[in-house]
Design an enzyme around this catalytic site. Structure first.
Site, PDB file in Angstrom:
ATOM      1  NE  ARG A 231      -1.509  -1.267   3.659  1.00 17.11           N
ATOM      2  CZ  ARG A 231      -1.931  -1.124   5.023  1.00 17.11           C
ATOM      3  NH1 ARG A 231      -3.059  -0.819   5.226  1.00 17.11           N
ATOM      4  NH2 ARG A 231      -0.835  -1.233   5.828  1.00 17.11           N
TER       5      ARG A 231
ATOM      6  CD  GLN B 275       5.373  30.510  11.455  1.00 20.11           C
ATOM      7  OE1 GLN B 275       5.151  31.396  12.194  1.00 20.11           O
ATOM      8  NE2 GLN B 275       6.164  30.621  10.530  1.00 20.11           N
ATOM      9  CB  ALA B 276       3.752  23.659  11.009  1.00 18.89           C
ATOM     10  CG  ASN B 277       7.498  27.934   8.403  1.00 20.10           C
ATOM     11  OD1 ASN B 277       6.372  28.032   9.011  1.00 20.10           O
ATOM     12  ND2 ASN B 277       8.725  28.324   9.002  1.00 20.10           N
TER      13      ASN B 277
ATOM     14  CE1 TYR C 187      12.710  25.645   6.839  1.00 21.87           C
ATOM     15  CE2 TYR C 187      10.739  25.072   5.577  1.00 21.87           C
ATOM     16  CZ  TYR C 187      12.029  25.679   5.585  1.00 21.87           C
ATOM     17  OH  TYR C 187      12.621  26.198   4.292  1.00 21.87           O
TER      18      TYR C 187
ATOM     19  CG  ASP D  63      18.206  34.216   1.101  1.00 22.01           C
ATOM     20  OD1 ASP D  63      18.172  34.872   2.209  1.00 22.01           O
ATOM     21  OD2 ASP D  63      17.762  33.227   1.052  1.00 22.01           O
TER      22      ASP D  63
END
Length: 206
Positions: A23, A47-49, A132, A175
């Site tokens: 599966r 927080q989740a990114n 993240y 950056d």
């Protein structure tokens, strides 16, 4: 889950046990009990990114001021990326040094970055998806960047993608305009090694 300490103190690699059948695959890429056992503290999730990148995309080197800085647990759920941790903690025995882990959808490893260190990665395939978990929410006034091609740091970025094609670093304008490590240190925004350890132990208020 296997845990390996990287050459930057406090940074860890987590390799999950994968269960596969006809599966698909199942794994636990984060467990609070395993994480706390390895680090000596829990991960406060604020927080989740998620980022999706084309091959060659180079994000970082990013870090946040302490306190509270921002610890991260990073994994790649699709594609592949070279994930890099840079020791930016003044007074650390490995200040200015870096270590790297290949994160991909084969081994499905994760990397923990403690507060005070820098984070960067290069996508090694198109549609690379990196997730993240962050200990603090994004705070623009406290976020900083160091140029990922700073020769004083000397990160060895891949020149070849996962499929064998040539790679060229693709940076955001922000950056690409980032200062060097020496310039950032002179500005006084880097945290000390001791203060980062104290914060992780809960001895320094945010």
């Amino acid at each position: 889950m296997l845990v390996r300490e990287l050459s930057v103190p406090g940074a860890l690699e987590f390799t999950p046990v994968q269960y596969d059948d006809d599966r698909g695959v199942f794994l636990e890429w984060f467990r609070e009990d395993e994480f706390s056992k390895a680090t000596g503290h829990s991960l406060h999730l604020a927080q989740a990114n998620c980022s999706v990148s084309r091959a060659g995309t180079l994000r970082g080197i990013h870090f946040a001021e302490l306190p509270p800085s921002q610890a991260k647990l990073v994994t790649c759920v699709h594609g592949a990326a070279l994930d890099v941790v840079v020791d930016l903690r003044v007074g650390s025995p490995t200040f200015g040094r870096w270590d790297a882990v290949t994160l991909d959808d084969d081994d499905r490893r994760a990397v923990y970055l403690p507060v005070g260190v820098g984070h960067a990665f290069m996508a090694l395939a198109d549609e690379t998806v990196v997730n993240y978990l962050c200990s603090e929410p994004y705070s623009p006034g406290r976020e900083h960047a160091i140029h990922p091609l700073d020769p004083a740091i000397g990160i060895e970025w891949p020149a070849t993608a996962r499929d064998g094609t040539d790679l060229s670093p693709l940076l955001s304008p922000k950056d690409d305009a980032a200062p060097t490590l020496a310039e950032v240190r002179a500005r006084g925004v880097l945290a000390s090694y001791e203060s980062c350890l104290a914060f992780s132990r809960g001895e320094l208020a945010p």
